[in-house]
Design a protein around this motif. Structure first.
Motif, PDB file in Angstrom:
ATOM      1  N   SER A 120      -6.563   3.058  -8.044  1.00 38.20           N
ATOM      2  CA  SER A 120      -7.746   2.636  -7.281  1.00 38.20           C
ATOM      3  C   SER A 120      -7.929   1.120  -7.358  1.00 38.20           C
ATOM      4  O   SER A 120      -8.259   0.473  -6.359  1.00 38.20           O
ATOM      5  CB  SER A 120      -8.999   3.331  -7.816  1.00 38.20           C
ATOM      6  OG  SER A 120      -8.901   4.726  -7.679  1.00 38.20           O
ATOM      7  N   LYS A 121      -7.705   0.565  -8.550  1.00 38.78           N
ATOM      8  CA  LYS A 121      -7.864  -0.875  -8.739  1.00 38.78           C
ATOM      9  C   LYS A 121      -6.850  -1.643  -7.897  1.00 38.78           C
ATOM     10  O   LYS A 121      -7.182  -2.664  -7.266  1.00 38.78           O
ATOM     11  CB  LYS A 121      -7.679  -1.231 -10.222  1.00 38.78           C
ATOM     12  CG  LYS A 121      -7.826  -2.720 -10.515  1.00 38.78           C
ATOM     13  CD  LYS A 121      -7.622  -3.000 -11.997  1.00 38.78           C
ATOM     14  CE  LYS A 121      -7.748  -4.504 -12.277  1.00 38.78           C
ATOM     15  NZ  LYS A 121      -7.536  -4.814 -13.708  1.00 38.78           N
ATOM     16  N   THR A 122      -5.614  -1.168  -7.877  1.00 37.25           N
ATOM     17  CA  THR A 122      -4.577  -1.843  -7.094  1.00 37.25           C
ATOM     18  C   THR A 122      -4.891  -1.790  -5.607  1.00 37.25           C
ATOM     19  O   THR A 122      -4.745  -2.790  -4.890  1.00 37.25           O
ATOM     20  CB  THR A 122      -3.198  -1.216  -7.359  1.00 37.25           C
ATOM     21  OG1 THR A 122      -2.950  -1.186  -8.768  1.00 37.25           O
ATOM     22  CG2 THR A 122      -2.094  -2.018  -6.679  1.00 37.25           C
TER      23      THR A 122
ATOM     24  N   SER B  90      -6.277 -13.528  -5.336  1.00 36.33           N
ATOM     25  CA  SER B  90      -6.195 -12.122  -4.938  1.00 36.33           C
ATOM     26  C   SER B  90      -4.792 -11.572  -5.164  1.00 36.33           C
ATOM     27  O   SER B  90      -4.615 -10.438  -5.628  1.00 36.33           O
ATOM     28  CB  SER B  90      -6.587 -11.957  -3.463  1.00 36.33           C
ATOM     29  OG  SER B  90      -7.949 -12.259  -3.261  1.00 36.33           O
TER      30      SER B  90
ATOM     31  N   LYS C  24      -7.544   5.235 -12.203  1.00 33.15           N
ATOM     32  CA  LYS C  24      -8.268   3.961 -12.083  1.00 33.15           C
ATOM     33  C   LYS C  24      -7.318   2.823 -11.728  1.00 33.15           C
ATOM     34  O   LYS C  24      -7.672   1.919 -10.971  1.00 33.15           O
ATOM     35  CB  LYS C  24      -8.994   3.651 -13.392  1.00 33.15           C
ATOM     36  CG  LYS C  24     -10.207   4.519 -13.654  1.00 33.15           C
ATOM     37  CD  LYS C  24     -10.832   4.172 -14.992  1.00 33.15           C
ATOM     38  CE  LYS C  24     -12.015   5.079 -15.309  1.00 33.15           C
ATOM     39  NZ  LYS C  24     -12.603   4.785 -16.633  1.00 33.15           N
TER      40      LYS C  24
ATOM     41  N   GLY D  25      -7.038  -4.533  -0.703  1.00 32.50           N
ATOM     42  CA  GLY D  25      -8.072  -4.725   0.303  1.00 32.50           C
ATOM     43  C   GLY D  25      -8.695  -6.108   0.202  1.00 32.50           C
ATOM     44  O   GLY D  25      -8.956  -6.762   1.224  1.00 32.50           O
ATOM     45  N   GLY D  26      -8.919  -6.569  -1.037  1.00 29.68           N
ATOM     46  CA  GLY D  26      -9.456  -7.917  -1.244  1.00 29.68           C
ATOM     47  C   GLY D  26      -8.499  -8.988  -0.754  1.00 29.68           C
ATOM     48  O   GLY D  26      -8.914  -9.999  -0.172  1.00 29.68           O
TER      49      GLY D  26
ATOM     50  N   LEU E  75      -7.843  -1.498  -4.318  1.00 27.98           N
ATOM     51  CA  LEU E  75      -8.993  -2.376  -4.121  1.00 27.98           C
ATOM     52  C   LEU E  75      -8.553  -3.832  -4.053  1.00 27.98           C
ATOM     53  O   LEU E  75      -9.030  -4.607  -3.203  1.00 27.98           O
ATOM     54  CB  LEU E  75      -9.984  -2.183  -5.272  1.00 27.98           C
ATOM     55  CG  LEU E  75     -11.318  -2.947  -5.167  1.00 27.98           C
ATOM     56  CD1 LEU E  75     -12.115  -2.457  -3.966  1.00 27.98           C
ATOM     57  CD2 LEU E  75     -12.131  -2.772  -6.446  1.00 27.98           C
ATOM     58  N   ASN E  76      -7.628  -4.212  -4.915  1.00 26.59           N
ATOM     59  CA  ASN E  76      -7.093  -5.579  -4.901  1.00 26.59           C
ATOM     60  C   ASN E  76      -6.357  -5.879  -3.603  1.00 26.59           C
ATOM     61  O   ASN E  76      -6.423  -7.001  -3.080  1.00 26.59           O
ATOM     62  CB  ASN E  76      -6.144  -5.789  -6.082  1.00 26.59           C
ATOM     63  CG  ASN E  76      -6.870  -5.829  -7.417  1.00 26.59           C
ATOM     64  OD1 ASN E  76      -8.075  -6.060  -7.464  1.00 26.59           O
ATOM     65  ND2 ASN E  76      -6.156  -5.612  -8.498  1.00 26.59           N
TER      66      ASN E  76
ATOM     67  N   LYS F  28       0.840  -1.206   0.000  1.00 25.83           N
ATOM     68  CA  LYS F  28       0.000   0.000   0.000  1.00 25.83           C
ATOM     69  C   LYS F  28       0.875   1.257   0.000  1.00 25.83           C
ATOM     70  O   LYS F  28       0.569   2.249  -0.673  1.00 25.83           O
ATOM     71  CB  LYS F  28      -0.909   0.000   1.227  1.00 25.83           C
ATOM     72  CG  LYS F  28      -2.076  -0.976   1.130  1.00 25.83           C
ATOM     73  CD  LYS F  28      -2.928  -0.937   2.390  1.00 25.83           C
ATOM     74  CE  LYS F  28      -4.082  -1.927   2.282  1.00 25.83           C
ATOM     75  NZ  LYS F  28      -4.895  -1.968   3.533  1.00 25.83           N
TER      76      LYS F  28
END
Length: 273
Positions: free
Chosen positions: A112-114, A173, A109, A119-120, A116-117, A73
């Motif tokens: 944000s996608k990274t 993930s 994007k 977090g997943g 989000l990944n 992160k």
């Protein structure tokens, strides 16, 4: 349904082969000893023990995933700050001929996608840790000498349906993170190449956006981000490889434990008839 019928047929065939030595045989044929339910239970227990041993050996490695996710992160935040900190860099990004770099909105994007990944992956990691702890707690209640076939079967089924599923979700993930991080790496490398270039491409971009040449500080930020992302990519691929290897071993031992324990249940059912 078809798989269930085939599996049942295989179990019954194996059971018949095991019990074949118990029935009366023609005199010239030497009878083979039967494998008892107790012995099958031992076999099943031994395979679950291998799963438990590997889970405990991997525990330290799994716990390091949490630290890695947090570190990753920080790398993504550094990448975002690099793009925002320099007008020159943000303008150069607009003209890079690679995915996620053609427009600022697409670059945003990607970030944000990274995130989000990541977090997943954190959620998937917690689920896998919980299912691992549940499996180990269940295994520790078993005793090799007198473990019941029903208990072994129940734990093997949990490992097959829950533990392996959580391990696969964590692996997927991490692969999602790897994919988006690879895009970040490609973008950063292209930015670095553009800033270092002295050819017509850089001159055209500089002329088009009306900017002077990039500063030493701007180039340094790009290099630092490029190196940081490369290190994280190496660590990530290593973790994915480790998970894949462990999952293969788990799958083999769990499958064996299920077969032995289900044979015991078949024997128990036949003995009650």
């Amino acid at each position: 349904m078809k798989r269930s019928i085939i599996k049942h047929a295989l179990l019954m065939g194996t059971l018949a082969a095991i019990l074949g030595g118990c029935g009366s045989q023609p005199t010239p044929i030497v009878q083979k000893p039967c494998i008892s339910a107790e012995q099958l239970n031992v076999y099943g227990y031994d395979h679950l023990e291998k799963v438990a041993k590997l889970l405990r050996e991997d525990k330290k490695n799994i716990e390091s995933f949490e630290l890695f996710i947090n570190t990753m992160k920080g790398t993504v935040d550094g990448y975002a700050q690099m793009l925002k900190s320099s007008v020159y860099i943000s303008n150069v990004v607009r003209f890079l001929p690679i995915p996620y770099a053609g427009e600022v909105s697409n670059t945003t994007k990607l970030i944000s996608k990274t995130l989000l990944n990541l977090g997943g992956a954190a959620s998937a990691l917690n689920r896998y840790k919980n299912s691992s702890d549940t499996f180990l707690a269940g295994f520790d209640k078993l005793n090799r000498a007198d473990a019941k076939g029903s208990d072994i079967s129940k734990l093997a089924l949990y490992a097959d349906t829950k533990l392996l599923s959580d391990a696969k979700n964590l692996e997927n993930s991490l692969k999602d993170i790897s994919e988006s991080t690879a895009m970040m790496a490609a973008t950063t490398q292209s930015i670095s190449d553009a800033l270092d270039a002295t050819g017509s491409y850089t001159n055209q971009v500089t002329s088009f956006v009306g900017l002077s040449q990039p500063s030493v500080e701007e180039k340094s930020k790009v290099v630092q981000n490029r190196n940081s992302i490369a290190v994280r990519m190496g660590q990530l691929n290593q973790k994915i490889g480790s998970l894949e290897k462990s999952e293969q071993l788990h799958r083999y031992n769990i499958a064996k434990a299920r077969i032995y324990s289900e044979l015991v249940l078949e024997i128990d059912a036949l003995s009650k008839k």
